[in-house]
Write a protein that holds these residues in place. Structure first.
Motif, PDB file in Angstrom:
ATOM      1  N   ASN A  89       0.778  -1.423   0.362  1.00  0.00           N
ATOM      2  CA  ASN A  89      -0.161   0.245  -0.269  1.00  0.00           C
ATOM      3  C   ASN A  89       0.779   1.038   0.275  1.00  0.00           C
ATOM      4  O   ASN A  89       0.841   2.659  -0.809  1.00  0.00           O
ATOM      5  N   ARG A 145       1.253   4.087  -3.108  1.00  0.00           N
ATOM      6  CA  ARG A 145       0.981   5.545  -2.894  1.00  0.00           C
ATOM      7  C   ARG A 145       1.650   6.411  -3.013  1.00  0.00           C
ATOM      8  O   ARG A 145       2.088   7.716  -3.498  1.00  0.00           O
ATOM      9  N   TRP A 163       7.409   8.916   0.228  1.00  0.00           N
ATOM     10  CA  TRP A 163       5.930   8.554   0.890  1.00  0.00           C
ATOM     11  C   TRP A 163       5.707   8.935   2.841  1.00  0.00           C
ATOM     12  O   TRP A 163       6.968   9.001   3.083  1.00  0.00           O
ATOM     13  N   SER A 188       3.739   9.424  -9.275  1.00  0.00           N
ATOM     14  CA  SER A 188       3.514   7.936  -9.301  1.00  0.00           C
ATOM     15  C   SER A 188       3.981   6.825  -9.461  1.00  0.00           C
ATOM     16  O   SER A 188       4.805   6.329 -10.187  1.00  0.00           O
TER      17      SER A 188
END
Length: 110
Positions: free
Chosen positions: A38, A42, A53, A94
């Motif tokens: 996860n 992100r 991040w 991203s």
């Protein structure tokens, strides 16, 4: 605790990292595997080799288990900064999109 994380990618390991992120190898590692996947979904590329991040961790040493299990295999120069809230201050592309564009093989037919 919440940390803002900055790391350098190991370009030679990115294909293996993407494979491990998408084939369940990392997700299946207890207890942090899904959190790592996860976090990488992100994460943003803030430079040609720089990844940033936010990630929660309750270890005495920030991201100790995550580094030992995964990050140290694929990332270098990992820096953690304790923060009190996640902000919208990381700007970039991203990381997940970067990996998909670089390493996803869409020539496979079913």
């Amino acid at each position: 605790m919440l940390y803002k994380v900055k790391a350098k990618i190991d370009k030679l390991q990115m294909k293996a990292f993407f494979t491990a992120l998408t084939d369940g190898s990392i997700a299946d590692v207890e207890p942090e595997g899904l959190y790592i996947v996860n976090a990488m979904q992100r994460a943003l590329m803030t430079g040609p080799e720089t990844l940033e991040w936010y990630q929660r961790c309750h270890c005495e040493t920030p991201l100790k288990h995550e580094k030992e299990m995964v990050y140290d295999k694929y990332l270098n120069d990992i820096e953690t900064t304790l923060v009190y809230e996640e902000k919208n201050d990381i700007k970039g592309k991203s990381f997940w999109d970067h990996l998909e564009e670089s390493f996803f093989d869409d020539s496979y037919s079913y």
